[in-house]
Scaffold this active site. Sequence first.
Site, PDB file in Angstrom:
ATOM      1  N   GLU A 193       1.009  -1.306  -0.213  1.00  0.00           N
ATOM      2  CA  GLU A 193      -0.088   0.282   0.130  1.00  0.00           C
ATOM      3  C   GLU A 193       0.949   1.344   0.114  1.00  0.00           C
ATOM      4  O   GLU A 193       0.557   2.130  -0.440  1.00  0.00           O
ATOM      5  CB  GLU A 193      -1.266  -0.191   1.053  1.00  0.00           C
ATOM      6  N   LYS A 215     -14.638   2.396  -3.043  1.00  0.00           N
ATOM      7  CA  LYS A 215     -14.808   3.034  -1.646  1.00  0.00           C
ATOM      8  C   LYS A 215     -16.887   3.391  -2.168  1.00  0.00           C
ATOM      9  O   LYS A 215     -17.932   3.274  -1.943  1.00  0.00           O
ATOM     10  CB  LYS A 215     -14.727   3.585  -0.980  1.00  0.00           C
ATOM     11  N   HIS A 267       7.248 -26.569   0.073  1.00  0.00           N
ATOM     12  CA  HIS A 267       6.953 -27.428  -0.358  1.00  0.00           C
ATOM     13  C   HIS A 267       5.722 -26.748  -1.370  1.00  0.00           C
ATOM     14  O   HIS A 267       4.482 -27.469  -1.567  1.00  0.00           O
ATOM     15  CB  HIS A 267       6.586 -28.433   0.044  1.00  0.00           C
TER      16      HIS A 267
END
Lengths: 446, 446
Positions: A280, A415, A301
């Site tokens: 961010e 938003k 793995h």
Amino acid sequence: MIELNYSNMMEEVIGANGMAVNMLEGMRGRVSGLHGQFSERTLKEFAFLDLPGKDTSEIRRIAQEVRNDSDAFLVLGIGGSALGPRAILEALSPLHNLKQGPKIFIYDNVDPGTMRHILSVVDLKRTTVNVISKSGSTAETAASFMVLWDRMKTIHGNNASKRFIATTDPVSGALRKLATEEGIRTLPVDPLIGGRYSVLTPVGLLLAEVAGIESQDLLSGADQVNNACSDEDLWKNPVYLFSILLYLMATEEKRGINVMIPYADSLKYLSEWFCQLWAESLGKNGSGMTPYPSVGTTDQHSQLQLWMEGPEDKVITFIRVNDYGKDITIPRVFEKYESMSYLSGHGLSALIKAEQESTELALAKKGKPNMTISIPAIDAYHIGQLFMFFEIATAFTGLLLNINPFNQPGVEEGKKYTYGMMGRKGFEDRKQEVEAARKKKTRWKV
Amino acid sequence: MIELNYSNMMEEVIGANGMAVNMLEGMRGRVSGLHGQFSERTLKEFAFLDLPGKDTSEIRRIAQEVRNDSDAFLVLGIGGSALGPRAILEALSPLHNLKQGPKIFIYDNVDPGTMRHILSVVDLKRTTVNVISKSGSTAETAASFMVLWDRMKTIHGNNASKRFIATTDPVSGALRKLATEEGIRTLPVDPLIGGRYSVLTPVGLLLAEVAGIESQDLLSGADQVNNACSDEDLWKNPVYLFSILLYLMATEEKRGINVMIPYADSLKYLSEWFCQLWAESLGKNGSGMTPYPSVGTTDQHSQLQLWMEGPEDKVITFIRVNDYGKDITIPRVFEKYESMSYLSGHGLSALIKAEQESTELALAKKGKPNMTISIPAIDAYHIGQLFMFFEIATAFTGLLLNINPFNQPGVEEGKKYTYGMMGRKGFEDRKQEVEAARKKKTRWKV
């Protein structure tokens, strides 16, 4: 003290994919300039550097109240307001909810399933809710706060406010106002400190104290890094070196993915916290790098194949732990099975350390750049060190990239659509836009 | 049924960064050829496609024994042997250990801290250990098995073997041999099915049944995807479409990072399971893509900034949930605070769905390619669908890339150094190599 070993980043060790010493030398001028900015606090957001000196008595006092009167402590927050506390909890009190003291839940979503599950296992009569939001208007946090407020009102009536703690702006914002009106206890977060730099404020420290972790130790570790990493000479400053190496790898070598792999289960969320901080802060103006969360040995793995033989686009940062505390010895059993018996007599810690070193070397032999940060042990002091180390590194790298590491303009657009769909006044056109897009979509449905 | 909406991958919708229809049309020939390989099972490793038809009665029988005589069920495994079981547990029995039935722990590391913590909260007298390893020689799993075997011997003496279940090769390998000798119950895993394709074998299904999840439902969902995704026409086959779109985005558009973001906390580990499957299968020959684990809405506050304004190197895949089960309504409180009150009356599920759709649209408006897989609900049937969907997609994409999606040659090198350091015979030179590298390193230490 934290140690940075960066030999496997250098061409002298790993060959053509590595960095030349003179590339780093060439950065001296810029480093010196940026160093001046840090030491003179030229940006007001450098306030995070001064957190280690803050008084924590109020935090400790409120945490003690929680420990006295609660069986559960529920944090409502999202982004840095959740990842910081969670990184502390997982690192310093693993499997916390199977042990003594208030159980701790962090609700950082608006998933009704998770909320149902939490409500089914806590007793709200004996629960304290910590709402963390600078403004109070973060939709996810507001929604869960409203749900909990309503339920607490039903149970506690006029005493409901005593079951809440608001961690918020000291003066402004809806949550501050509301807390004052309703008589909710509060802890302040300096408005100059963004969510992702807030772990060493009451955002992280209250949870730490509720969990029985000394907040002062976290701050002391952070303070030590502040002092130890104050050398302008890049060869003597591990934070600057870390930043410059990643910066040069991204800009000069097109290695834009930074894997962060601590070798400890309990540091999984520290890795996620770092990724939020880095992503961010730096993902702007078409630049930035992609931080990648990982944990060893487990992800050997899972991801190692891709690092070894996939595209040349990554740098791996290991976090090595020197002392895992009380060890567990692999016993002498199954002696006739050669594929197992060689492990006998070693500690698990010897095995995990051997795997870390082996992976480092295997990558280096293939010319894959990697570096290792070593910490003496996983305790509050050294976790505090890592927090400050990565916060400085992130801010420093942002300035190297000529971007502001303290804002996040790219998240606002989404938003507004959400406001529109949820019927918030002033966003009616956004709702229409979503509906138009929805109609257009259906033709592509399989 | 799973639905794939890929409109936001197309140039018609998102502009120049999108795919042209004729690019996909151009793939018809290759798709047809690969489709033939799948339907004729030309590779023996396509065995994973036939798992849904397997009988599960033995798994259910053993799970019932565990549920009758155990308070804790401890899985020892790593990579696919841990991520598959964990994805099932988190998706279908969230917060499991705070509820009824045997508590479940998955130890997929050699971290002594984690082992200490697990041992401190379980009663080995009432614990069953499930060792999962095809060969028995995976160092991490062997080490933890040896530790548990020794402790169980101390407590249970000759009855110790009754506290174990080995999930392993039906015929060969050290673990099979050892289980036969010691009288440990076993469940077989077809040697043609690699760890990362094994979630629908006893590897995942035993844990499912122990947790009270119907393994048959998982298999039925997988079977449905097998049948529904058997159309050779790429426009009618969502698995092929998903694969081709990611393949073309990586190879033609240099978008090599695939973010997998389910909007549900409980699917966080499904996302991690996918990442292991995709990374280890496709990261070869200098090619492959980097799968990125994420969870919504949470990571809108962590990664979204980077997706919106960072480098043009990503494709985002959303997983949308249509029905979250019993909803929680956001109550009518704080009515005078405009920044919160608009949420009143909506369900949390409306908010999480609005955020998902908003993020999708915000990305599309900025020309960022994304697609959405919708599932009706989070239950065993639909999780089974997702497992099979992604397994076919991964194998198919591997073949598109002309690589073998079933091996992992790149992880062997590191293992040899570990063998050397742990004193395994035949690897003495590797130990020397590690020590030589270690000496060289110190000069770079800060």
